[in-house]
Design a protein around this motif. Structure first.
Motif, PDB file in Angstrom:
ATOM      1  N   LYS A   2       0.825  -1.212   0.000  1.00 30.28           N
ATOM      2  CA  LYS A   2       0.000   0.000   0.000  1.00 30.28           C
ATOM      3  C   LYS A   2       0.855   1.256   0.000  1.00 30.28           C
TER       4      LYS A   2
ATOM      5  N   LEU B 294       3.703   1.632  -1.390  1.00 30.80           N
ATOM      6  CA  LEU B 294       4.342   1.784  -2.696  1.00 30.80           C
ATOM      7  C   LEU B 294       3.362   2.223  -3.770  1.00 30.80           C
ATOM      8  N   THR B 295       2.082   1.876  -3.597  1.00 28.56           N
ATOM      9  CA  THR B 295       1.108   2.084  -4.664  1.00 28.56           C
ATOM     10  C   THR B 295       0.073   3.169  -4.373  1.00 28.56           C
ATOM     11  N   ALA B 296       0.203   3.876  -3.268  1.00 31.95           N
ATOM     12  CA  ALA B 296      -0.786   4.910  -2.904  1.00 31.95           C
ATOM     13  C   ALA B 296      -0.894   5.962  -4.003  1.00 31.95           C
ATOM     14  N   THR B 297      -2.129   6.311  -4.356  1.00 35.09           N
ATOM     15  CA  THR B 297      -2.365   7.313  -5.396  1.00 35.09           C
ATOM     16  C   THR B 297      -3.029   8.579  -4.849  1.00 35.09           C
TER      17      THR B 297
ATOM     18  N   ARG C  24      12.757   6.932   2.180  1.00 34.56           N
ATOM     19  CA  ARG C  24      11.526   6.813   1.381  1.00 34.56           C
ATOM     20  C   ARG C  24      11.654   5.729   0.315  1.00 34.56           C
ATOM     21  N   GLN C  25      12.414   4.718   0.655  1.00 36.42           N
ATOM     22  CA  GLN C  25      12.510   3.546  -0.206  1.00 36.42           C
ATOM     23  C   GLN C  25      12.989   2.372   0.639  1.00 36.42           C
TER      24      GLN C  25
ATOM     25  N   HIS D 138      12.596  -0.369  -3.797  1.00 40.52           N
ATOM     26  CA  HIS D 138      11.204   0.031  -4.026  1.00 40.52           C
ATOM     27  C   HIS D 138      10.994   1.416  -3.429  1.00 40.52           C
ATOM     28  N   LYS D 139      10.484   2.358  -4.218  1.00 40.01           N
ATOM     29  CA  LYS D 139      10.239   3.722  -3.744  1.00 40.01           C
ATOM     30  C   LYS D 139       8.850   3.840  -3.130  1.00 40.01           C
TER      31      LYS D 139
ATOM     32  N   SER E  30       5.508   5.756  -2.310  1.00 41.43           N
ATOM     33  CA  SER E  30       4.699   6.725  -3.053  1.00 41.43           C
ATOM     34  C   SER E  30       4.867   8.125  -2.459  1.00 41.43           C
ATOM     35  N   GLU E  31       4.876   9.127  -3.337  1.00 31.81           N
ATOM     36  CA  GLU E  31       4.972  10.517  -2.888  1.00 31.81           C
ATOM     37  C   GLU E  31       3.745  10.946  -2.090  1.00 31.81           C
ATOM     38  N   HIS E  32       2.693  10.161  -2.129  1.00 38.29           N
ATOM     39  CA  HIS E  32       1.458  10.486  -1.414  1.00 38.29           C
ATOM     40  C   HIS E  32       1.477  10.035   0.050  1.00 38.29           C
TER      41      HIS E  32
END
Length: 135
Positions: A84, A86-89, A117-118, A122-123, A125-127
């Motif tokens: 979650k 990694l994939t937050a939009t 932040r990784q 894996h980075k 998410s900026e959110h």
């Protein structure tokens, strides 16, 4: 700091994506204030409890895959809540409750998430915004 002041500080920190650590006695409402700040901003939140977690919860599950050169190599596959992050939009507040009571290995994995932040290539998410609490 009064609860209303903490809530205002949280709102400011969350809006500006500044990680925040809250320290206070057990049972004084730290978690509830974080939830109220998230609701005020309309941000989703995810409460995690590192004290009962394993480092793989924050680093991913080690897995062996066949690399480009045809040899086996180890990778870390994001699992559970890590996926979650990694994939937050849209804005997601990750609240790490009782971080100070977690094992040193878990705290190290969490710090890599918050500061770098990784994790394992894996980075995050900026959110994603981070808030932690401890006693």
């Amino acid at each position: 700091m009064r609860p209303s002041e903490l809530k205002n500080a949280l709102v400011f920190s969350l809006e500006n994506n500044f990680p925040l650590l809250i320290k206070g006695q057990p049972g004084i409402g730290k978690s509830e204030i974080v939830i109220q700040a998230c609701e005020k901003l309309g941000y989703e939140y995810l409460i995690m409890h590192p004290v009962v977690s394993d480092p793989t919860d924050f680093k991913g599950m080690p897995w062996v895959v066949i690399g480009k050169n045809g040899e086996n190599e180890a990778v870390f596959i994001p699992i559970g809540d890590l996926k979650k992050l990694l994939t937050a939009t849209k804005p997601l507040v990750v609240f790490l409750d009782d971080l100070g009571q977690a094992t040193p290995a878990v705290q190290s994995a969490v710090m890599q998430l918050i500061l770098a932040r990784q994790i394992n290539g894996h980075k995050i998410s900026e959110h994603v915004r981070f808030v932690a609490a401890t006693n």
